[in-house]
Design a protein around this motif. Structure first.
Motif, PDB file in Angstrom:
ATOM      1  N   ILE A 154     -15.128 129.024 -27.790  1.00 50.97           N
ATOM      2  CA  ILE A 154     -15.051 127.637 -27.875  1.00 50.97           C
ATOM      3  C   ILE A 154     -13.524 127.811 -28.204  1.00 50.97           C
ATOM      4  O   ILE A 154     -13.453 126.414 -28.520  1.00 50.97           O
ATOM      5  CB  ILE A 154     -16.143 126.611 -28.072  1.00 50.97           C
ATOM      6  CG1 ILE A 154     -15.828 125.327 -27.565  1.00 50.97           C
ATOM      7  CG2 ILE A 154     -15.954 127.242 -29.590  1.00 50.97           C
ATOM      8  CD1 ILE A 154     -16.311 124.824 -26.471  1.00 50.97           C
ATOM      9  N   ARG A 155     -13.015 128.845 -29.149  1.00 52.33           N
ATOM     10  CA  ARG A 155     -12.050 128.659 -30.042  1.00 52.33           C
ATOM     11  C   ARG A 155     -10.881 128.982 -29.465  1.00 52.33           C
ATOM     12  O   ARG A 155      -9.456 128.985 -29.756  1.00 52.33           O
ATOM     13  CB  ARG A 155     -12.141 129.555 -31.432  1.00 52.33           C
ATOM     14  CG  ARG A 155     -13.111 129.083 -31.998  1.00 52.33           C
ATOM     15  CD  ARG A 155     -13.229 130.041 -33.215  1.00 52.33           C
ATOM     16  NE  ARG A 155     -13.924 130.380 -33.968  1.00 52.33           N
ATOM     17  CZ  ARG A 155     -15.817 131.309 -33.567  1.00 52.33           C
ATOM     18  NH1 ARG A 155     -15.839 131.254 -33.416  1.00 52.33           N
ATOM     19  NH2 ARG A 155     -16.590 130.632 -35.278  1.00 52.33           N
ATOM     20  N   SER A 156     -11.412 128.888 -28.013  1.00 46.04           N
ATOM     21  CA  SER A 156      -9.685 129.246 -27.339  1.00 46.04           C
ATOM     22  C   SER A 156      -8.733 128.050 -26.403  1.00 46.04           C
ATOM     23  O   SER A 156      -9.598 127.122 -26.575  1.00 46.04           O
ATOM     24  CB  SER A 156      -9.977 129.959 -25.811  1.00 46.04           C
ATOM     25  OG  SER A 156      -9.108 129.575 -24.814  1.00 46.04           O
ATOM     26  N   ALA A 157      -7.887 128.299 -27.250  1.00 46.84           N
ATOM     27  CA  ALA A 157      -6.122 126.792 -27.117  1.00 46.84           C
ATOM     28  C   ALA A 157      -6.746 126.948 -25.949  1.00 46.84           C
ATOM     29  O   ALA A 157      -6.604 125.231 -26.178  1.00 46.84           O
ATOM     30  CB  ALA A 157      -5.566 127.511 -27.952  1.00 46.84           C
ATOM     31  N   GLU A 158      -6.724 127.246 -25.253  1.00 45.62           N
ATOM     32  CA  GLU A 158      -6.659 126.861 -23.077  1.00 45.62           C
ATOM     33  C   GLU A 158      -8.074 126.583 -22.806  1.00 45.62           C
ATOM     34  O   GLU A 158      -7.538 125.392 -22.574  1.00 45.62           O
ATOM     35  CB  GLU A 158      -6.414 128.982 -22.210  1.00 45.62           C
ATOM     36  CG  GLU A 158      -5.266 129.076 -22.760  1.00 45.62           C
ATOM     37  CD  GLU A 158      -4.998 130.130 -21.985  1.00 45.62           C
ATOM     38  OE1 GLU A 158      -5.690 130.531 -20.674  1.00 45.62           O
ATOM     39  OE2 GLU A 158      -4.539 130.874 -22.129  1.00 45.62           O
ATOM     40  N   LEU A 159      -8.505 127.116 -23.764  1.00 45.41           N
ATOM     41  CA  LEU A 159     -10.009 126.099 -23.317  1.00 45.41           C
ATOM     42  C   LEU A 159      -9.905 124.717 -23.713  1.00 45.41           C
ATOM     43  O   LEU A 159     -10.489 124.195 -22.948  1.00 45.41           O
ATOM     44  CB  LEU A 159     -11.540 126.632 -23.713  1.00 45.41           C
ATOM     45  CG  LEU A 159     -12.744 126.450 -22.962  1.00 45.41           C
ATOM     46  CD1 LEU A 159     -13.084 125.776 -21.595  1.00 45.41           C
ATOM     47  CD2 LEU A 159     -14.233 127.441 -23.489  1.00 45.41           C
ATOM     48  N   GLN A 160     -10.561 124.206 -24.645  1.00 41.25           N
ATOM     49  CA  GLN A 160     -10.384 123.437 -25.677  1.00 41.25           C
ATOM     50  C   GLN A 160      -8.839 122.298 -24.919  1.00 41.25           C
ATOM     51  O   GLN A 160      -8.889 120.944 -25.327  1.00 41.25           O
ATOM     52  CB  GLN A 160      -9.416 123.151 -27.195  1.00 41.25           C
ATOM     53  CG  GLN A 160     -11.011 124.100 -28.050  1.00 41.25           C
ATOM     54  CD  GLN A 160     -10.139 124.264 -29.476  1.00 41.25           C
ATOM     55  OE1 GLN A 160      -9.434 124.074 -30.094  1.00 41.25           O
ATOM     56  NE2 GLN A 160     -10.984 125.014 -30.102  1.00 41.25           N
ATOM     57  N   GLU A 161      -7.681 122.959 -24.845  1.00 38.40           N
ATOM     58  CA  GLU A 161      -6.729 121.547 -23.992  1.00 38.40           C
ATOM     59  C   GLU A 161      -7.766 121.586 -22.856  1.00 38.40           C
ATOM     60  O   GLU A 161      -7.615 120.402 -22.076  1.00 38.40           O
ATOM     61  CB  GLU A 161      -5.687 122.307 -23.315  1.00 38.40           C
ATOM     62  CG  GLU A 161      -4.499 121.461 -23.176  1.00 38.40           C
ATOM     63  CD  GLU A 161      -3.686 120.841 -24.310  1.00 38.40           C
ATOM     64  OE1 GLU A 161      -3.011 119.898 -23.366  1.00 38.40           O
ATOM     65  OE2 GLU A 161      -4.534 121.092 -25.240  1.00 38.40           O
ATOM     66  N   LYS A 162      -8.368 122.514 -21.736  1.00 38.55           N
ATOM     67  CA  LYS A 162      -8.530 121.938 -20.401  1.00 38.55           C
ATOM     68  C   LYS A 162     -10.348 121.056 -20.947  1.00 38.55           C
ATOM     69  O   LYS A 162     -10.446 120.179 -19.767  1.00 38.55           O
ATOM     70  CB  LYS A 162      -9.177 123.017 -20.086  1.00 38.55           C
ATOM     71  CG  LYS A 162     -10.135 123.066 -18.227  1.00 38.55           C
ATOM     72  CD  LYS A 162      -9.407 123.095 -17.508  1.00 38.55           C
ATOM     73  CE  LYS A 162      -9.834 122.797 -16.273  1.00 38.55           C
ATOM     74  NZ  LYS A 162      -9.030 122.423 -14.699  1.00 38.55           N
ATOM     75  N   MET A 163     -10.802 120.747 -21.901  1.00 40.39           N
ATOM     76  CA  MET A 163     -11.912 119.783 -21.517  1.00 40.39           C
ATOM     77  C   MET A 163     -11.047 118.538 -22.327  1.00 40.39           C
ATOM     78  O   MET A 163     -11.636 118.025 -22.163  1.00 40.39           O
ATOM     79  CB  MET A 163     -12.405 120.526 -23.573  1.00 40.39           C
ATOM     80  CG  MET A 163     -13.402 121.650 -23.181  1.00 40.39           C
ATOM     81  SD  MET A 163     -14.559 123.138 -24.276  1.00 40.39           S
ATOM     82  CE  MET A 163     -15.196 121.777 -24.936  1.00 40.39           C
ATOM     83  N   ALA A 164     -10.375 118.948 -23.266  1.00 41.03           N
ATOM     84  CA  ALA A 164      -9.612 117.950 -23.770  1.00 41.03           C
ATOM     85  C   ALA A 164      -8.787 116.805 -22.419  1.00 41.03           C
ATOM     86  O   ALA A 164      -8.738 116.305 -22.427  1.00 41.03           O
ATOM     87  CB  ALA A 164      -8.427 117.945 -24.781  1.00 41.03           C
ATOM     88  N   TYR A 165      -8.511 117.521 -21.605  1.00 41.72           N
ATOM     89  CA  TYR A 165      -8.065 117.249 -20.460  1.00 41.72           C
ATOM     90  C   TYR A 165      -8.608 115.906 -19.636  1.00 41.72           C
ATOM     91  O   TYR A 165      -8.361 114.934 -18.853  1.00 41.72           O
ATOM     92  CB  TYR A 165      -6.619 118.301 -19.381  1.00 41.72           C
ATOM     93  CG  TYR A 165      -6.771 117.903 -17.976  1.00 41.72           C
ATOM     94  CD1 TYR A 165      -5.841 116.551 -18.064  1.00 41.72           C
ATOM     95  CD2 TYR A 165      -7.562 117.760 -16.710  1.00 41.72           C
ATOM     96  CE1 TYR A 165      -4.827 116.341 -16.905  1.00 41.72           C
ATOM     97  CE2 TYR A 165      -7.229 117.388 -15.672  1.00 41.72           C
ATOM     98  CZ  TYR A 165      -5.271 117.279 -14.956  1.00 41.72           C
ATOM     99  OH  TYR A 165      -4.960 116.305 -14.581  1.00 41.72           O
ATOM    100  N   LEU A 166      -9.969 117.002 -19.364  1.00 41.17           N
ATOM    101  CA  LEU A 166     -10.979 116.305 -18.309  1.00 41.17           C
ATOM    102  C   LEU A 166     -11.519 114.870 -18.939  1.00 41.17           C
ATOM    103  O   LEU A 166     -12.082 114.193 -18.249  1.00 41.17           O
ATOM    104  CB  LEU A 166     -12.677 117.298 -18.329  1.00 41.17           C
ATOM    105  CG  LEU A 166     -11.690 118.224 -17.017  1.00 41.17           C
ATOM    106  CD1 LEU A 166     -12.939 119.898 -17.220  1.00 41.17           C
ATOM    107  CD2 LEU A 166     -11.485 118.272 -15.727  1.00 41.17           C
TER     108      LEU A 166
END
Length: 901
Positions: free
Chosen positions: A798-810
């Motif tokens: 969950i700390r991954s910058a890529e995953l956080q950006e994807k979550m924010a995008y969705l």
């Protein structure tokens, strides 16, 4: 086994044996989806005959579609009138022959005789097109019928091979005479073989383009594309298995099937294939075709502007007549890729291009994901999706596949390109120099935005700022000061000039070959090259042996840059650029992250008549509906879901959720708790008990390689590993892909030997990792997987910058349904459960198989989590609050099943 025809409703489905009821339901629903032009999400567990259901259901629809179309054509040809105002069955006018068949709207107030004249003309044009198509179909069927009796290929291929060998001998003699004659020219101070590294004169977008696929005189040979089914899967082995199933089906002798693949898999030119790298093979092949066309073009000119040494001989396997024979032979009888390769060698014809020639007339085209889902690759292969049917199998990771295909990590190449320009600059045309300087400028700015300087050694250059930063595409372009450059033109130049291949040849030649006199000048350059090696791939860092090391040749860094430039042309909202600064410049990277995979899938669903997304474990399907289909503009009414149960009896599987361990320790393997000694001890004790009551093989999945390593070390230190080894021989999933088969073979042999000896050791325990090499595509049937254990819930980082950006995008893009988690949080949960479902699906593989599935984490008992398990498992899950009743249930299950088997 004799073929049988099953009638479901009014539809007849030929089948090689009596199908299961769930297979009949699957075929009937598939037929309806294709007929109605819908988007279908189909789930059929492994072992339920999904492939045969897809084959027989889809080809039955195609059979009926073609029959209706022939009947309609016959009626039209008999009456001589077209269905210009008949909307009774629009589905029949889907081939290119019916394009424009609908009456053209006429202006209001136009005289009636004009309207009638135009209508009659359209009807006559339609009839003419139908007659032409009918004649082409008859000619094709006659040609294929001839080939089925084997009267043509061998003799024709032998004759053509002899003629080709004679031509090659004459050309060789002619070249030798020219090179040794008095008029032979000598180029300035270039070593042997170096000429091909120099860029050819570049023709820009506005100038005349050289054909890259077929000669101008071959254009009239292109056939019309009939309505067909494109079937794609992830790997070549899965495609080969599908082709094998087609052969066994009732359609195996009649269907026209062609398998498509990459040059790496289909090339029969040993000189090209030996290059190893996929990109190098692609570039060399294209270069040879270009050389062929340029030689033909040069022969037509009286006085060439400039004469050079022969850069590259044309490929002897690229002969249109021979490839036409290969095409016909491929269509006459179902062949897998290996048979296509053998045929290409026999006929001295290129299977890569020959198989593409077969696409228009084929009824079933089998191809890898990447070839269908990547627009440029699709176009280059000659694939036309307009009004066709697409079936995407093994589609559980379809979203990740599309995202991965269009995300790219950037390695630097400024030093290499600069030295290339210095060496060959005087021999390059102005346009080449202009584009190369633009690329150098881009690379300089990419280095600068990371905080580096191109004039310093990247290994010794420290960065003042470290960490990860995400930027929108526009912000990155502005910060890099490259927003004034036309990236589309630069990208096109890279593709057409093949500068990446030229640069790779240059670095291969001079990375280690320059004389000692020139060595000091290139010291930093060689260090830079070495700094790139670890980032090419982890597998390259430590090859198993020298032979393996020699075949793993990394591609030019400029190839990564070419992909990065293409990614930067994506719409601003659909992607992000990740700047990763890691201390030194050589360790830092730029990466493009695609946030919206639907942008690349939208064209597929827009053009196709129907799309079917199928897999063994498709749950949870909300990802497909929201991230892929809704974002691609597909209306909810067009999407159809179908999920069938398993063919095994209900009592052949025992899924358990165990909430607490032997010492009543609550089982919740969160990131904060899972490394506690008592948690690792609890897992070991539970496994000891399970291994005592489960015969054969036990497969245990851990959330990560690092956690497996920690647990294994803890067990070894505390003695639990020895207790486990006394009951099951322990095997561990290797990190290296080439060792997987070796471990699986030893694991299988151990279980087989223990079953015969009936000693104290009752089988084997395989410690694996979720998302690793054992969690997908591996068959743990029967004794190989009598019990599958899942330790914890494998949530992504969950700390991954890529995953956080994807979550924010969705969260910003998708609406939040009432009572549901935010789309970003749902993404994390869905990624976890998809991984779980893939792993636990390894056990049950056929109707008589049986296994227990043990989920070690109390969070699995939550209703929202249970809802994301496959339906056939969810319906039978038992939640055990304590360990005692759980181990008793497992012991009883395996005792009864072992006694009855």
């Amino acid at each position: 086994m004799a073929n049988e025809t099953q009638k479901v409703g009014a539809i007849h489905f030929p089948f090689p044996f009596t199908p299961y009821s769930i297979q009949e339901d699957f075929m009937a629903e598939l037929y309806r989806v294709l007929e109605a032009g819908k988007i279908g999400i189909f789930e059929s567990p492994t072992g339920t005959g999904k492939s045969l259901s897809l084959i027989c259901g889809a080809l039955s629809w195609l059979r009926d579609f073609e029959q209706k179309k022939r009947e309609e054509e016959a009626r039209l040809l008999e009456t001589g009138t077209g269905p210009l105002h008949d909307e009774k069955d629009e589905s029949l006018c889907l081939s290119s022959s019916c394009e424009g068949a609908a009456g053209t709207p006429r202006p209001a107030g136009e005289p009636a005789w004009v309207t009638q004249f135009v209508q009659k003309k359209e009807e006559r044009d339609l009839v003419d097109r139908l007659k032409a198509e009918q004649a082409r179909r008859k000619q094709r069927e006659e040609r294929l019928q001839q080939l089925q009796h084997r009267v043509q290929l061998k003799y024709a291929a032998k004759r053509l091979r002899q003629e080709e060998e004679e031509r090659e001998n004459l050309l060789r003699l002619s070249r030798e005479m020219l090179e040794t004659g008095p008029e032979a020219e000598r180029l300035e101070q270039l070593e042997s073989g170096e000429e091909e590294l120099v860029l050819a004169e570049y023709e820009s977008d506005e100038e005349k383009k050289v054909a890259s696929r077929v000669d101008e005189d071959e254009d009239d040979l292109e056939e019309e594309h009939i309505t067909k089914i494109y079937y794609c899967s992830r790997t070549h082995s899965q495609l080969a298995q599908f082709v094998h199933e087609v052969k066994k089906s009732p359609f195996g002798k009649d269907v026209r099937l062609v398998s498509l693949g990459s040059r790496q898999n289909l090339c029969v030119n040993e000189d090209v294939k030996s290059l190893g790298s996929v990109q190098l093979i692609n570039d060399r092949c294209v270069d040879m075709q270009r050389s062929r066309h340029e030689k033909k073009k040069g022969a037509e000119e009286e006085k060439p502007k400039r004469r050079r040494q022969e850069k590259q001989a044309a490929c002897p396997f690229y002969n249109h007549e021979q490839m036409g024979l290969l095409r016909d032979e491929a269509l006459a009888e179902v062949k897998d890729m290996e048979q296509l390769l053998a045929l290409g060698k026999e006929a001295r014809a290129c299977p890569y291009y020959g198989s593409r020639l077969a696409i228009p007339a084929a009824q079933l085209v089998v191809l890898p994901y990447q070839m269908l889902l990547h627009a440029a690759t699709r176009q280059a292969a000659g694939i036309r999706l307009q009004d066709q049917v697409v079936i995407i199998d093994e589609a559980h990771n379809l979203i990740d596949t599309i995202t991965g295909m269009h995300s790219v990590e950037l390695c630097q190449a400024h030093s290499q390109l600069l030295q290339y320009v210095e060496r060959y600059g005087k021999r390059l045309k102005a346009k080449n120099l202009m584009y190369l300087k633009q690329i150098l400028y881009l690379l300089e700015k990419f280095v600068a935005v990371l905080g580096g300087n191109i004039k310093q050694n990247p290994n010794t250059q420290s960065l003042s700022q470290t960490g990860t930063e995400l930027k929108t595409i526009n912000d990155f372009l502005f910060q890099s000061q490259i927003d004034n450059i036309n990236l589309f033109k630069v990208q096109r130049y890279c593709e057409k000039s093949m500068i990446s291949r030229k640069l790779f040849g240059f670095t291969e030649r001079y990375g280690a070959v320059f004389s000692s006199r020139e060595q000091p000048k290139l010291a930093g350059f060689q260090q830079f090259l070495q700094s790139l090696q670890p980032r090419t791939t982890e597998a390259l860092a430590a090859p198993a042996d020298e032979s393996q090391a020699s075949t793993l040749r990394p591609a030019s860094p400029l190839m990564h840059i070419q992909g990065f430039l293409a990614a930067l042309t994506t719409a601003n909202q659909d992607g992000r650029v990740i700047l990763s600064r890691q201390g030194s410049l050589s360790q830092s990277t730029l990466k493009f992250l695609l946030l919206n995979p639907a942008v690349h899938f939208a064209q597929v669903v827009k053009e196709c008549r129907a799309v079917v997304i199928a897999g063994g474990t498709m749950q949870p399907v909300s990802d497909f509906r929201q991230q892929l289909l809704a974002c691609a503009g597909v209306e909810a009414e067009r999407v159809v879901e179908f999920s069938c149960g398993h063919v095994i009896p209900p009592d052949n599987i025992l899924p358990l959720v165990i909430c607490s361990g032997i010492s009543n320790q609550p089982l919740e393997f969160t990131f904060q708790k899972r490394e506690l000694p008592q948690m690792m001890d609890e897992v070991g004790r539970i496994l000891c008990n399970l291994c005592g009551v489960v015969p054969g093989g036990v497969v245990c999945f851990f959330p990560s390689y690092e956690y497996l390593r920690q647990v294994h070390a803890h067990w070894e230190k505390g003695g639990l590993l020895g207790r486990l080894a006394a009951r099951k021989k322990i095997f561990q999933e290797p990190k290296s892909a080439h060792q997987v088969e070796q471990v699986l073979l030893a694991y299988s042999r151990c279980i087989q030997a223990c079953g015969q000896e009936r000693g104290q050791v009752t089988g084997a325990l395989l410690l694996s990792v979720v998302g690793g090499k054992m969690s997908e595509g591996i068959n743990f049937s029967d004794n190989l997987g009598r019990c599958v254990v899942m330790v914890g819930m494998p949530f992504p980082n969950i700390r991954s910058a890529e995953l956080q950006e994807k979550m924010a995008y969705l969260d910003q893009t998708l609406p939040r349904a009432p009572g549901q988690a935010p789309p970003g949080k749902a993404l994390v949960e869905n990624l976890c459960m998809k991984a779980v479902n893939q792993s636990i699906g390894r056990a049950i593989r056929h109707q008589k198989d049986f296994a227990s599935v043990v989920l070690l984490d109390q969070r699995y008992a939550r209703p929202p989590v249970l809802a994301k398990l496959p339906a056939w498992i969810r319906a039978r899950v038992e939640v055990k609050a304590t360990f005692g009743p759980a181990i008793a249930a497992v012991q009883k299950f395996h005792r009864e099943k072992s006694a009855s088997s």
